[in-house]
Design a protein around this motif. Structure first.
Motif, short mmCIF file in Angstrom:
data_model
loop_
_atom_site.label_atom_id
_atom_site.label_comp_id
_atom_site.label_asym_id
_atom_site.label_seq_id
_atom_site.Cartn_x
_atom_site.Cartn_y
_atom_site.Cartn_z
N SER A 272 16.53 0.77 -5.87
CA SER A 272 15.49 1.53 -6.22
C SER A 272 14.18 1.09 -6.63
CB SER A 272 16.17 2.47 -6.82
OG SER A 272 17.13 3.18 -6.38
N ALA A 273 13.89 -0.24 -6.32
CA ALA A 273 12.61 -0.64 -6.67
C ALA A 273 11.40 -0.13 -6.08
CB ALA A 273 12.50 -2.32 -6.66
N THR A 274 10.41 0.15 -6.49
CA THR A 274 8.95 0.44 -5.79
C THR A 274 8.01 -0.50 -5.31
OG1 THR A 274 8.05 1.58 -7.73
CG2 THR A 274 9.50 2.93 -6.40
N LYS A 275 8.05 -1.55 -6.10
CA LYS A 275 7.22 -2.67 -6.16
C LYS A 275 7.91 -4.17 -5.73
CE LYS A 275 3.82 -0.28 -9.11
NZ LYS A 275 2.88 -0.46 -10.55
N VAL A 276 8.00 -4.41 -4.57
CA VAL A 276 8.33 -5.68 -4.18
C VAL A 276 7.08 -6.61 -3.78
CG1 VAL A 276 10.65 -4.69 -4.02
CG2 VAL A 276 9.20 -4.90 -2.08
N GLU A 277 7.65 -7.67 -3.56
CA GLU A 277 6.65 -8.67 -2.70
C GLU A 277 6.66 -8.46 -1.45
OE1 GLU A 277 6.47 -13.20 -5.18
OE2 GLU A 277 8.08 -12.64 -3.71
N ARG A 278 5.20 -8.31 -0.81
CA ARG A 278 5.01 -8.05 0.50
C ARG A 278 4.63 -8.84 1.37
NH1 ARG A 278 6.14 -2.58 1.75
NH2 ARG A 278 6.27 -3.48 3.68
N MET A 279 5.23 -10.03 1.57
CA MET A 279 4.61 -11.22 2.30
C MET A 279 4.98 -10.69 3.82
SD MET A 279 3.15 -13.90 1.81
CE MET A 279 2.72 -15.10 3.38
N ASP A 280 5.60 -9.72 4.13
CA ASP A 280 5.87 -9.03 5.43
C ASP A 280 4.60 -8.74 5.91
OD1 ASP A 280 6.78 -7.17 3.44
OD2 ASP A 280 6.77 -6.01 5.29
N ARG A 281 4.00 -8.08 5.14
CA ARG A 281 2.75 -7.26 5.43
C ARG A 281 1.83 -8.36 5.70
NH1 ARG A 281 1.78 -2.10 1.24
NH2 ARG A 281 3.03 -0.56 2.35
N VAL A 282 1.62 -9.54 5.04
CA VAL A 282 0.62 -10.44 5.04
C VAL A 282 0.60 -10.88 6.59
CG1 VAL A 282 -0.27 -12.73 4.28
CG2 VAL A 282 0.32 -10.97 2.57
N ILE A 283 2.08 -11.33 7.03
CA ILE A 283 2.20 -11.88 8.19
C ILE A 283 2.10 -11.01 9.36
CG2 ILE A 283 4.20 -12.88 9.56
CD1 ILE A 283 5.31 -13.89 6.72
N LEU A 284 2.56 -9.74 9.03
CA LEU A 284 2.29 -8.70 10.16
C LEU A 284 0.87 -8.68 10.41
CD1 LEU A 284 3.40 -6.63 12.20
CD2 LEU A 284 3.17 -5.23 10.40
N GLN A 285 0.00 -8.55 9.37
CA GLN A 285 -1.63 -8.30 9.60
C GLN A 285 -2.10 -9.58 10.31
OE1 GLN A 285 -3.64 -5.74 8.82
NE2 GLN A 285 -5.02 -7.12 9.86
N TYR B 85 -1.19 -6.92 -1.90
CA TYR B 85 -0.93 -7.21 -3.19
C TYR B 85 -0.97 -6.27 -4.27
CZ TYR B 85 -1.43 -11.82 -1.11
OH TYR B 85 -1.43 -13.04 -0.29
N HIS B 86 -0.35 -6.17 -5.44
CA HIS B 86 -0.14 -5.22 -6.36
C HIS B 86 -1.38 -5.46 -7.31
CE1 HIS B 86 3.83 -4.97 -4.59
NE2 HIS B 86 3.78 -3.63 -4.62
N ALA B 87 -1.88 -6.60 -7.22
CA ALA B 87 -2.96 -7.00 -8.45
C ALA B 87 -4.13 -7.66 -7.59
CB ALA B 87 -2.64 -7.37 -9.54
N PRO B 88 -4.78 -7.26 -6.62
CA PRO B 88 -5.61 -8.05 -5.94
C PRO B 88 -6.94 -8.67 -6.90
CG PRO B 88 -5.82 -5.94 -5.10
CD PRO B 88 -4.64 -5.88 -6.13
N ASP B 89 -7.18 -7.90 -7.76
CA ASP B 89 -8.37 -8.47 -8.67
C ASP B 89 -7.91 -9.58 -9.42
OD1 ASP B 89 -6.53 -6.63 -9.90
OD2 ASP B 89 -8.30 -6.22 -11.57
N GLN C 134 7.61 -12.95 -9.54
CA GLN C 134 7.38 -11.89 -8.53
C GLN C 134 5.67 -11.49 -8.64
OE1 GLN C 134 9.76 -11.01 -6.19
NE2 GLN C 134 10.89 -12.62 -6.73
N GLU C 135 5.35 -11.31 -7.37
CA GLU C 135 3.84 -11.02 -7.33
C GLU C 135 3.79 -9.68 -8.01
OE1 GLU C 135 0.52 -9.07 -5.97
OE2 GLU C 135 2.62 -8.38 -5.14
N PRO C 136 4.47 -8.70 -7.79
CA PRO C 136 4.15 -7.23 -8.43
C PRO C 136 3.92 -7.44 -10.10
CG PRO C 136 5.98 -7.04 -6.85
CD PRO C 136 5.77 -8.58 -6.97
#
Length: 357
Positions: free
Chosen positions: A312-325, A142-146, A92-94
């Motif tokens: 109760s996860a606080t960090k999940v993959e956010r492909m939805d954000r990529v697509i929305l942007q 992304y949780h670790a863009p660098d 998982q990306e996070p």
């Protein structure tokens, strides 16, 4: 002529086990990176894949007892990417923000080995290969863009991870059940050498019988080539199914989520397909809604991202954000997708508040 044998490093022992076993059936040496307890179980007992044949639906059990599998497991700190011909990212990306995985990711980037992502979240190095797609604003998803900045796009590719698989029992981390026996459709690399290696791995894996005793062909294939836009086929599926399995009523299976109101599901699905075509995908790169809907009916469990949010996860993959942007950037705003993203944002914020309480 016998195909070459390659050494493959797979990051992730959940979904990654499916790719690992498929490659190992082709005679390749596969090492899986995972937690210490998972590595101990895999090394002691080997991976176990529960699947069914596509035509007859007959059950298949793939394990060390029934197939020749060269699969071992190690922990992140013990992985040296330079010892491998190919790296496969199946976490998982996070998780790439965790210190040990982060350090390994930088070692992988420095090794300049070819990398395939089979993650649901399309990594930035892959998106940068698609003309006009990557923009600085997308890094916020992304949780670790660098970490992703360290990878060279020309040695990085991505797959449409269409097979669905879940662990059968949390206590049996080396067991994986294939709930939808579709294929990994891997976009080509930019280089000739990595592409030839990819074709050889896929060819050898797909020709190999699954079991020692029977000539059963694998229900999950590794498909190489096609278009660089092939992985975009997964995007409408993620938004229509995976990211809508949690709402005010609670958790729903992907099947129920997609089919309870097929008109709305079709509208959402086709709006994301319109984005994919705007970005450069051809019709043959994509999957029609009716085909997806028929496959979704087999998915009787909630998506992993919905389960994580519910737990109760606080960090999940956010492909939805990529697509929305990307939809906003290309003048294709969607109230439906905005609502999906807003709901996930609220759930993450609520989970974080509970964590801090």
């Amino acid at each position: 002529m016998q195909s070459p044998t390659y050494r493959i490093l797979v990051l992730g022992a959940s979904y990654g086990l499916l790719f690992a076993v498929r490659a190992a059936l082709g005679g390749h040496h596969v090492t899986v990176v995972c937690r210490d307890a998972e590595a101990t179980r895999i090394n002691a007992e080997g991976p176990v894949i529960h699947a069914m044949t596509r035509k007859s639906g007959a059950p298949i059990l793939v394990s060390r007892e029934t197939a020749d599998l060269d699969v071992v497991a190690i922990t992140p700190e013990n992985a040296d990417p330079a010892h491998y011909d190919l790296i496969v990212l199946a976490m998982q990306e996070p998780q790439f923000a965790a210190p040990d995985i982060r350090a390994l990711a930088f070692r992988i980037a420095a090794s300049e080995r070819p990398v395939i992502s089979i993650m649901n979240m399309a990594p930035p190095p892959y998106l940068k290969r698609l003309a006009g797609v990557w923009a600085h604003e997308l890094a916020q998803a992304y949780h670790a863009p660098d970490v992703w900045e360290a990878f060279a796009p020309n040695s990085f590719t991505h797959s449409s991870p269409d097979p669905q698989a879940v662990r059968t029992d949390p206590a049996l981390s080396h067991h994986l059940k294939v709930s939808l026996p579709s294929n990994f459709k891997i976009a080509p690399f930019e280089g000739v050498g990595p592409n030839e290696m990819l074709r050889q791995i896929c060819r050898s894996a797909n020709r190999a019988p699954m079991l020692k005793q029977q000539d059963l062909r694998p229900p999950v294939l590794l498909v190489a080539g096609g278009s660089a836009f092939t992985p975009l086929a997964k995007w409408p599926m993620l938004i229509t199914g995976n990211y809508r399995c949690l709402d005010d009523a609670g958790l729903s299976s992907i099947a129920d989520t997609v089919t309870r109101d097929e008109g709305t599901s079709r509208h959402i699905y086709e709006s994301v397909q319109a984005l994919c075509r705007t970005l450069g995908a051809a019709p043959e790169d994509l999957v029609p809604f009716d085909t997806y809907c028929a496959a979704a009916r087999q998915l009787s469990a909630p998506s992993s991202v919905a389960r994580a949010l519910y737990q109760s996860a606080t960090k999940v993959e956010r492909m939805d954000r990529v697509i929305l942007q990307l939809m906003h950037t290309h003048g294709l705003p969607s109230r439906d997708i905005q609502n999906i993203t807003d709901r996930i944002d609220r759930t993450v914020a609520q989970n974080a508040a509970q964590e801090d309480a």
